[in-house]
Design a protein around this motif. Structure first.
Motif, PDB file in Angstrom:
ATOM      1  N   MET A   1       0.819  -1.213   0.000  1.00  0.00           N
ATOM      2  CA  MET A   1       0.000   0.000   0.000  1.00  0.00           C
ATOM      3  C   MET A   1       0.858   1.271   0.000  1.00  0.00           C
ATOM      4  O   MET A   1       0.582   2.207  -0.733  1.00  0.00           O
ATOM      5  N   LYS A   2       1.901   1.284   0.815  1.00  0.00           N
ATOM      6  CA  LYS A   2       2.759   2.477   0.900  1.00  0.00           C
ATOM      7  C   LYS A   2       3.371   2.808  -0.461  1.00  0.00           C
ATOM      8  O   LYS A   2       3.383   3.960  -0.880  1.00  0.00           O
ATOM      9  N   HIS A   3       3.854   1.801  -1.149  1.00  0.00           N
ATOM     10  CA  HIS A   3       4.493   2.022  -2.448  1.00  0.00           C
ATOM     11  C   HIS A   3       3.463   2.371  -3.519  1.00  0.00           C
ATOM     12  O   HIS A   3       3.698   3.242  -4.362  1.00  0.00           O
ATOM     13  N   LYS A   4       2.335   1.696  -3.484  1.00  0.00           N
ATOM     14  CA  LYS A   4       1.274   1.954  -4.462  1.00  0.00           C
ATOM     15  C   LYS A   4       0.782   3.394  -4.346  1.00  0.00           C
ATOM     16  O   LYS A   4       0.634   4.101  -5.351  1.00  0.00           O
ATOM     17  N   LEU A   5       0.547   3.848  -3.142  1.00  0.00           N
ATOM     18  CA  LEU A   5       0.025   5.209  -2.964  1.00  0.00           C
ATOM     19  C   LEU A   5       1.081   6.269  -3.242  1.00  0.00           C
ATOM     20  O   LEU A   5       0.762   7.353  -3.723  1.00  0.00           O
ATOM     21  N   ARG A   6       2.338   5.954  -2.964  1.00  0.00           N
ATOM     22  CA  ARG A   6       3.406   6.888  -3.357  1.00  0.00           C
ATOM     23  C   ARG A   6       3.468   6.994  -4.878  1.00  0.00           C
ATOM     24  O   ARG A   6       3.669   8.070  -5.437  1.00  0.00           O
ATOM     25  N   SER A   7       3.296   5.866  -5.556  1.00  0.00           N
ATOM     26  CA  SER A   7       3.280   5.863  -7.012  1.00  0.00           C
ATOM     27  C   SER A   7       2.115   6.701  -7.536  1.00  0.00           C
ATOM     28  O   SER A   7       2.274   7.494  -8.465  1.00  0.00           O
ATOM     29  N   THR A   8       0.943   6.533  -6.940  1.00  0.00           N
ATOM     30  CA  THR A   8      -0.219   7.334  -7.337  1.00  0.00           C
ATOM     31  C   THR A   8       0.060   8.817  -7.127  1.00  0.00           C
ATOM     32  O   THR A   8      -0.259   9.647  -7.980  1.00  0.00           O
ATOM     33  N   ALA A   9       0.679   9.164  -6.003  1.00  0.00           N
ATOM     34  CA  ALA A   9       0.990  10.569  -5.729  1.00  0.00           C
ATOM     35  C   ALA A   9       1.932  11.140  -6.791  1.00  0.00           C
ATOM     36  O   ALA A   9       1.758  12.274  -7.238  1.00  0.00           O
ATOM     37  N   VAL A  10       2.914  10.362  -7.218  1.00  0.00           N
ATOM     38  CA  VAL A  10       3.821  10.821  -8.284  1.00  0.00           C
ATOM     39  C   VAL A  10       3.035  11.050  -9.571  1.00  0.00           C
ATOM     40  O   VAL A  10       3.200  12.072 -10.249  1.00  0.00           O
ATOM     41  N   LEU A  11       2.152  10.109  -9.911  1.00  0.00           N
ATOM     42  CA  LEU A  11       1.343  10.266 -11.125  1.00  0.00           C
ATOM     43  C   LEU A  11       0.482  11.522 -11.069  1.00  0.00           C
ATOM     44  O   LEU A  11       0.263  12.180 -12.078  1.00  0.00           O
ATOM     45  N   TRP A  12      -0.010  11.856  -9.888  1.00  0.00           N
ATOM     46  CA  TRP A  12      -0.896  13.010  -9.737  1.00  0.00           C
ATOM     47  C   TRP A  12      -0.130  14.336  -9.675  1.00  0.00           C
ATOM     48  O   TRP A  12      -0.676  15.366 -10.031  1.00  0.00           O
ATOM     49  N   GLU A  13       1.112  14.295  -9.216  1.00  0.00           N
ATOM     50  CA  GLU A  13       1.799  15.554  -8.896  1.00  0.00           C
ATOM     51  C   GLU A  13       3.005  15.880  -9.771  1.00  0.00           C
ATOM     52  O   GLU A  13       3.456  17.014  -9.777  1.00  0.00           O
ATOM     53  N   GLU A  14       3.549  14.910 -10.502  1.00  0.00           N
ATOM     54  CA  GLU A  14       4.841  15.136 -11.155  1.00  0.00           C
ATOM     55  C   GLU A  14       4.799  15.246 -12.674  1.00  0.00           C
ATOM     56  O   GLU A  14       5.812  15.522 -13.282  1.00  0.00           O
ATOM     57  N   GLY A  15       3.692  15.012 -13.307  1.00  0.00           N
ATOM     58  CA  GLY A  15       3.664  14.981 -14.762  1.00  0.00           C
ATOM     59  C   GLY A  15       3.088  16.233 -15.394  1.00  0.00           C
ATOM     60  O   GLY A  15       3.076  17.306 -14.797  1.00  0.00           O
ATOM     61  N   GLU A  16       2.585  16.085 -16.598  1.00  0.00           N
ATOM     62  CA  GLU A  16       2.052  17.198 -17.379  1.00  0.00           C
ATOM     63  C   GLU A  16       0.558  17.418 -17.176  1.00  0.00           C
ATOM     64  O   GLU A  16       0.041  18.471 -17.521  1.00  0.00           O
TER      65      GLU A  16
END
Length: 196
Positions: free
Chosen positions: A45-60
């Motif tokens: 869960m920790k890794h999955k949600l960190r991944s989701t946060a990157v998708l939401w905050e780091e792209g275009e």
């Protein structure tokens, strides 16, 4: 009733998870049941949600664009839980007008007057339903509305990420804890004949 137990919030004492819960509360007003369901496998869960946060905050993609994709993909996959989640984030967390969110949920891209957002949602629905049906023209349309390679890869990952949440919440029947109006509107949108 959820097919696996919801882990009690009092048992959460991991600082990384507490940080994730703070982030979620900002967007949704509370920590939803699916997070407590996923606490049955906290290491992932920790890794999955960190991944989701990157998708939401780091792209275009902007946060509203991402939530529109979440609504459209979750509705297409028949996941009322996630549909309620993404409607809540767009409405509550991003302060979109409730009336607009309901209209988008019910009518999809027909209510959009933004070519970029329409292209993004259209691509997301194709990639979700049949990835091999995506064409060069679909990708070129994304480029035409301003997405670069990073944004195109981000969008494709977002679709996949949302579909994975749809699957876990649908398969494990997560107890619905969002506003009932989102569930009712989703049911109406998925079964328009029932509204006649």
């Amino acid at each position: 009733m959820s097919r696996v137990p919801l882990i009690e919030p009092d048992s959460v004492d991991d600082p990384a998870i507490e940080e994730i819960f703070e982030w979620v509360t900002e967007m949704e007003g509370t920590v939803p049941n699916h997070f407590y369901l996923e606490m049955n496998f906290p290491e992932y869960m920790k890794h999955k949600l960190r991944s989701t946060a990157v998708l939401w905050e780091e792209g275009e993609l902007s946060m509203p664009e991402i939530q529109h994709v979440g609504i459209a993909v979750s509705k297409a996959n028949g996941c009322e839980y996630c549909t309620g989640a993404f409607c809540t984030i767009l409405d509550y967390g991003l302060e979109a007008e409730t009336k607009y969110v309901l209209e988008f949920l019910e009518a999809g891209t027909d209510v959009l007057d933004d070519a970029r957002l329409e292209a993004i949602v259209d691509y997301a629905l194709i990639a979700n339903e049949e990835p091999t049906a995506v064409t060069d023209e679909d990708v070129e349309r994304l480029r035409d509305v301003g997405l670069g390679d990073k944004g195109i890869v981000q969008l494709t990952h977002v679709v996949s990420d949302f579909a994975s949440y749809n699957r876990i919440n649908s398969a494990l029947d997560t107890d619905y804890d969002y506003q009932e109006m989102w569930r009712e509107a989703n049911l109406t949108a998925m079964n328009p004949a029932a509204d006649e």
